[in-house]
Motif scaffolding. Structure first.
Motif, PDB file in Angstrom:
ATOM      1  N   UNK A   1      -2.971  -1.497 -10.996  1.00 22.26           N
ATOM      2  CA  UNK A   1      -4.670  -1.127 -10.787  1.00 22.26           C
ATOM      3  C   UNK A   1      -5.232  -1.983  -9.854  1.00 22.26           C
ATOM      4  N   UNK A   2      -6.566  -2.412  -9.168  1.00 24.70           N
ATOM      5  CA  UNK A   2      -6.900  -2.869  -7.838  1.00 24.70           C
ATOM      6  C   UNK A   2      -6.731  -4.316  -8.159  1.00 24.70           C
ATOM      7  N   UNK A   3      -6.462  -5.384  -7.406  1.00 21.88           N
ATOM      8  CA  UNK A   3      -6.085  -6.167  -7.748  1.00 21.88           C
ATOM      9  C   UNK A   3      -7.644  -7.136  -7.495  1.00 21.88           C
TER      10      UNK A   3
ATOM     11  N   UNK B   1       0.684  -1.136   0.522  1.00 18.14           N
ATOM     12  CA  UNK B   1      -0.319   0.100   0.163  1.00 18.14           C
ATOM     13  C   UNK B   1       0.696   1.500  -0.194  1.00 18.14           C
ATOM     14  N   UNK B   2       1.895   1.172   0.171  1.00 23.10           N
ATOM     15  CA  UNK B   2       2.524   2.243   0.913  1.00 23.10           C
ATOM     16  C   UNK B   2       3.267   2.574  -0.768  1.00 23.10           C
ATOM     17  N   UNK B   3       3.357   1.891  -1.612  1.00 20.55           N
ATOM     18  CA  UNK B   3       4.111   1.967  -3.089  1.00 20.55           C
ATOM     19  C   UNK B   3       2.858   2.136  -4.197  1.00 20.55           C
ATOM     20  N   UNK B   4       1.848   1.463  -4.020  1.00 24.09           N
ATOM     21  CA  UNK B   4       0.627   1.565  -4.781  1.00 24.09           C
ATOM     22  C   UNK B   4       0.629   2.242  -5.314  1.00 24.09           C
TER      23      UNK B   4
ATOM     24  N   UNK C   1      -2.922 -17.504 -11.824  1.00 27.08           N
ATOM     25  CA  UNK C   1      -2.697 -16.962 -12.894  1.00 27.08           C
ATOM     26  C   UNK C   1      -3.052 -15.087 -12.698  1.00 27.08           C
ATOM     27  N   UNK C   2      -2.614 -14.782 -13.514  1.00 27.42           N
ATOM     28  CA  UNK C   2      -2.814 -13.530 -13.304  1.00 27.42           C
ATOM     29  C   UNK C   2      -2.956 -12.576 -15.050  1.00 27.42           C
ATOM     30  N   UNK C   3      -3.987 -12.394 -15.210  1.00 29.06           N
ATOM     31  CA  UNK C   3      -4.657 -11.581 -15.796  1.00 29.06           C
ATOM     32  C   UNK C   3      -5.059  -9.942 -16.284  1.00 29.06           C
ATOM     33  N   UNK C   4      -3.635  -9.565 -16.803  1.00 26.07           N
ATOM     34  CA  UNK C   4      -3.754  -8.250 -17.139  1.00 26.07           C
ATOM     35  C   UNK C   4      -4.882  -7.173 -17.726  1.00 26.07           C
ATOM     36  N   UNK C   5      -5.102  -6.743 -16.989  1.00 22.77           N
ATOM     37  CA  UNK C   5      -6.772  -6.169 -18.106  1.00 22.77           C
ATOM     38  C   UNK C   5      -5.457  -4.834 -18.820  1.00 22.77           C
TER      39      UNK C   5
END
Length: 218
Positions: A93-95, A84-87, A214-218
């Motif tokens: 984007x939100x996870x 959260x400090x570097x977000x 698995x990550x999907x990147x919008x």
């Protein structure tokens, strides 16, 4: 090493184990946490014992006090950045996390049941073997039965160029997880999505098949 300054960049020294924390800290500030045997006796063992479900109130209280002393000792020398400090600086984007449950294939079920009926599981239940080895075996079976069985044994010695697709080691339709992964990749490809596929396993016969995230990147 004789150096005027020392820095260590680590991912998660606090979460892994206290012995690793001591090793990292002793390199940066030798002697600050004492010798390893003393550290284990005064910090690691009491904190670990207090974290067990069957720990007594005294052990829990002792673990809490030891943890507070350890925290106060290392805090002046530890810069800890949370996500959260570097977000805000990364503009990510939100996870959105989705957990999918994958059914075992029939072959996986047979291998799974055979292992449950094996002598190894009997020894684990009797306390003659460590349970960790059994968990590793079950994990292999759930990822792909070939990781546990070695693949179709009747095909040993036959050149790979003479095997059909189904006969190859790691054929994806023998794993429920890989069948789900394949369907997801097809869907996301049609949608024009970009995908990062992570694995926690080492390469086995040109296959990395322990897909964990698995990550999907919008």
């Amino acid at each position: 090493f004789r150096t005027p300054h020392r820095f260590i960049l680590s991912g998660s020294p606090m979460q892994n184990n206290l012995k690793e924390l001591w090793s990292l800290f002793d390199f940066v500030f030798p002697g600050k946490l004492g010798t390893l045997p003393v550290f284990m006796e005064q910090f690691s063992v009491p904190i670990t014992m207090g974290g067990y479900s069957n720990a007594s109130p005294v052990q829990v209280q002792t673990a809490f006090k030891c943890a507070c002393v350890l925290r106060d000792t290392i805090n002046p020398y530890l810069l800890r950045r949370m996500k959260d400090d570097v977000k805000a600086n990364l503009s990510l984007p939100d996870k959105n996390e989705q957990v999918l449950f994958c059914r075992l294939t029939e072959e996986q079920r047979q291998v799974y049941q055979s292992f449950l009926d094996s002598k190894e599981v009997y020894q684990i239940l009797n306390g003659d073997m460590q349970v960790f080895s059994g968990l590793i075996a079950l994990r292999k079976i759930c990822n792909h039965p070939d990781l546990f069985s070695g693949g179709p044994r009747i095909l040993k010695g036959i050149p790979e160029d003479q095997l059909t697709e189904e006969e190859h080691f790691g054929f994806w339709k023998r794993s429920g997880k890989l069948m789900v992964v394949e369907s997801l990749l097809r869907l996301w490809f049609k949608q024009g999505q970009r995908v990062l596929l992570f694995t926690q396993s080492r390469q086995v016969r040109n296959y990395n098949i322990d897909f964990s995230i698995l990550y999907r990147i919008e």
